[in-house]
Design an enzyme around this catalytic site. Structure first.
Site, PDB file in Angstrom:
ATOM      1  N   GLU A 219      11.805  -0.702 -23.487  1.00  0.00           N
ATOM      2  CA  GLU A 219      12.687  -1.691 -22.557  1.00  0.00           C
ATOM      3  C   GLU A 219      14.139  -1.264 -22.718  1.00  0.00           C
ATOM      4  O   GLU A 219      14.844  -1.822 -21.888  1.00  0.00           O
ATOM      5  CB  GLU A 219      12.496  -2.961 -22.912  1.00  0.00           C
ATOM      6  CG  GLU A 219      11.416  -3.646 -22.461  1.00  0.00           C
ATOM      7  CD  GLU A 219       9.920  -2.859 -22.764  1.00  0.00           C
ATOM      8  OE1 GLU A 219       9.137  -2.514 -21.645  1.00  0.00           O
ATOM      9  OE2 GLU A 219       9.537  -2.738 -23.822  1.00  0.00           O
ATOM     10  N   ASN A 285       5.365   2.346 -21.687  1.00  0.00           N
ATOM     11  CA  ASN A 285       6.080   2.435 -20.393  1.00  0.00           C
ATOM     12  C   ASN A 285       7.070   3.107 -20.442  1.00  0.00           C
ATOM     13  O   ASN A 285       8.031   3.551 -21.332  1.00  0.00           O
ATOM     14  CB  ASN A 285       6.588   1.079 -19.890  1.00  0.00           C
ATOM     15  CG  ASN A 285       7.633   0.432 -20.961  1.00  0.00           C
ATOM     16  OD1 ASN A 285       7.118   0.054 -21.914  1.00  0.00           O
ATOM     17  ND2 ASN A 285       8.791   0.685 -20.493  1.00  0.00           N
ATOM     18  N   ASP A 327       5.445  -1.744 -15.841  1.00  0.00           N
ATOM     19  CA  ASP A 327       5.577  -1.923 -17.350  1.00  0.00           C
ATOM     20  C   ASP A 327       4.041  -2.322 -17.837  1.00  0.00           C
ATOM     21  O   ASP A 327       3.762  -3.142 -18.661  1.00  0.00           O
ATOM     22  CB  ASP A 327       6.292  -3.199 -17.694  1.00  0.00           C
ATOM     23  CG  ASP A 327       6.537  -3.541 -19.235  1.00  0.00           C
ATOM     24  OD1 ASP A 327       6.577  -2.428 -19.948  1.00  0.00           O
ATOM     25  OD2 ASP A 327       6.490  -4.538 -19.720  1.00  0.00           O
TER      26      ASP A 327
END
Length: 584
Positions: A219, A285, A327
């Site tokens: 992230e 991701n 995601d």
């Protein structure tokens, strides 16, 4: 210390768990006091070294020697002492309150009569496993670490054992070796700087004398990797990046320069296939989330990869979600199983993916066997020649909002499944959510979120009354065998045993024992002090079997859960870190 547990006797099977009731219902419950740390007659005895041979045979050990018990990541123990016929007699034996009120996710790791269990913020506790006598405690000094840059919650998912040491990865990107008998530091190696978006939350895996670790940070635009450290010295043997650079295999699936911030975090513990000598690991991701900013399939994100444990060379890969923009990750644990599909036997791995599909992949070559939906899935709409097909209408963009299922939290998040080889079933903790998602402009800056999308988690319109469930899936078909639905989200890991039982903790603070074949509830613990996102473990000391789980609500759902986190019943789940141990 003592803790009051709410009375909850074994009842007939129920298919729904009501939302938390904090008023008169709790006031009427019977309080049950249990001893904390019953005094031991002696200490935990001599410490038995954990050799490579013991790890290779961990499935038969009386302890729980690694994160998912054995190299297959099965979460299955061959114990029958506690079984469908007597589990209703299961009682609290000892407990320990950590004093930390955030997400507790680690399973206890047990060697003989020694238990090692980590807490959030990298505390490590050593107990006499049969009595709860605290042997030693280690507390990591994180006072200078910017914990707000860590996704998602300040958790730790457990430790590894090898030789006479216990190994832990930390939020400030260190790997520690501690003496198992004393808790003293043997070595301490830092892999990445702190405060720049990288963190380590996984339990290490020991293979062939090497400590295998992965990294969190997808992230934040961190470039994922798997590293192998020498167990004796901490010296790095190899490091393999999961996002290849130009000129490497898969490097052409990224636009120029994007690989440096491409994500692909490796934040869950992998598996090891001794038959092919392959380390098998899930990859997370890509970064940023918004796929239009990085054209291409973006290997090896959202994939499972097989590596040579001697040098880190990637042997094969399978990508669950090409060009992910939701995601959906690919980090969920690969569980190694033998199955028969359409009359043909396979050496396979199975994984309940965040994208809502339950996959079976040939673990010898990475070839697709089957995929079946286990949750409402609209973004990944099907498969052609074993490759996932994604629906363009479900792809957000700048100025374009979509409603798609599942949400980015997934049909299943990190909470591990368990596999019962006797009944050929996988047991899956499941979320029933969808989301609205919209693209936004974003640029990379070290240590800041690198998303490019806004989102809100919402109820699944196909299942509006339940945030979660426990499912059993037939390994040979991928089809659902039974389901137990929950009003609250189900975020507890799974444990299966040869006693015909499946254990898992609920968000309203109970440990459940299900009949593996039918899903009937055979036992429900007294009410614990917090909701469960922890991973249960079971072990034997002498002729007595124990089961343990952390109660300690937290993790990603309260932080990122949108409408689910705002649900009154979910917001009412009490916090607290508490380890509970049960026995007959």
């Amino acid at each position: 210390m003592k803790v009051a547990l709410r009375n909850a006797t074994a009842t007939r099977s129920r298919r729904s768990i009501p939302s938390l009731a904090l008023g008169a219902a709790l006031a009427c419950a019977t309080a049950l006091s249990i001893p904390s740390h019953a005094k031991a007659d002696g200490d935990a005895g001599p410490y038995s070294s954990v050799t490579s041979s013991r790890l290779a045979n961990a499935s038969k050990d009386n302890g729980w020697l690694m994160y998912r018990r054995d190299y297959t990541s099965s979460g299955y123990a061959p114990f029958t002492d506690i079984n469908t016929g007597n589990v209703a007699q299961l009682k609290p034996v000892w407990d320990y309150e950590t004093g930390i009120k955030t997400g507790h996710e680690a399973p206890p790791i047990i060697n003989g009569d020694y238990m090692f269990v980590s807490t959030p913020k990298n505390h490590l506790l050593a107990f006499q496993a049969s009595t709860g006598k605290l042997l030693w405690k280690y507390e990591r000094d994180l006072s200078e670490v910017g914990l707000k840059t860590i996704c998602c919650d300040v958790v730790n998912r457990g430790v590894a054992l090898y030789g006479d040491n216990v190994y832990m990865a930390t939020l400030d990107n260190h790997v520690l070796a501690l003496d198992a008998k004393t808790g003293k530091i043997v070595w301490d190696v830092q892999l990445e700087p702190a405060d720049l978006g990288y963190a380590m939350t996984l339990a290490p895996l020991v293979v062939k004398g090497k400590i295998m670790v992965g990294i969190s940070g997808g992230e934040y635009g961190g470039r994922g990797f798997i590293a192998a450290l020498d167990a004796k010295t901490g010296k790095q043997d190899w490091k393999t990046f999961t996002v290849p650079e130009p000129g490497q295999p898969g490097g052409d699936t990224w636009p120029k320069g994007a690989y440096t911030t491409g994500g692909g975090a490796t934040w869950l513990t992998g598996s090891y296939d001794a038959q092919t000598d392959s380390l098998i690991w899930g990859v997370g991701n890509p970064g940023p989330w918004l796929a239009t900013l990085r054209p291409g399939d973006n290997l090896y994100t959202d994939s499972v990869i097989a590596l040579n444990p001697d040098n880190g060379h990637i042997k094969w890969h399978y990508q669950y979600t090409p060009h992910d923009t939701w995601d959906y990750d690919g980090t969920n644990e690969p569980v190694l199983v033998d199955l028969t599909y359409e009359g043909k036997p396979y050496k396979a791995l199975v994984s309940a993916s965040r994208n809502g599909w339950f996959y079976a992949i040939d673990r010898q070559n990475g070839k697709f066997i089957y995929a079946e939906k286990f949750a409402h899935a609209t973004s990944v709409s099907g498969f052609k020649d074993g490759v996932a097909i994604t629906d363009p209408a479900m792809r957000p963009d700048i100025g374009k909002e979509v409603f798609t299922c599942p949400s980015f939290l997934g049909g299943k998040n990190w909470w591990p499944i368990a596999v019962d080889p006797q009944n050929h079933l996988a047991f899956v903790p499941t979320l029933h959510t969808c989301m609205k998602m919209k693209g936004n402009p974003v640029s990379y800056k070290a240590g800041l979120p690198f998303l490019g999308e806004s989102f809100n988690v919402m109820h699944d319109p196909e299942n509006p009354d339940h945030w979660g469930s426990v499912q059993a899936i037939d390994l040979n078909t991928g089809k659902r065998a039974w389901s137990f639905e929950s009003t609250l989200p189900w975020n507890g890991g799974m444990l299966a045993t040869a006693g015909g039982l499946v254990f898992s903790g609920s968000a309203d603070g109970y440990l459940y024992a299900f009949d593996a074949k039918t899903g009937d509830v055979k036992w429900k613990s007294p009410k614990m002090s917090s909701g469960v996102i922890g991973v249960p473990a079971t072990w034997k000391v002498g002729d007595k079997q124990y089961v343990a789980v952390y109660a300690g609500w937290g993790g990603g759902v309260p932080i990122w859960g949108g409408d689910m986190a705002k649900d009154k019943a979910v917001r009412s789940i009490p916090l607290g870190g508490h380890l509970y141990v049960f026995g007959l």
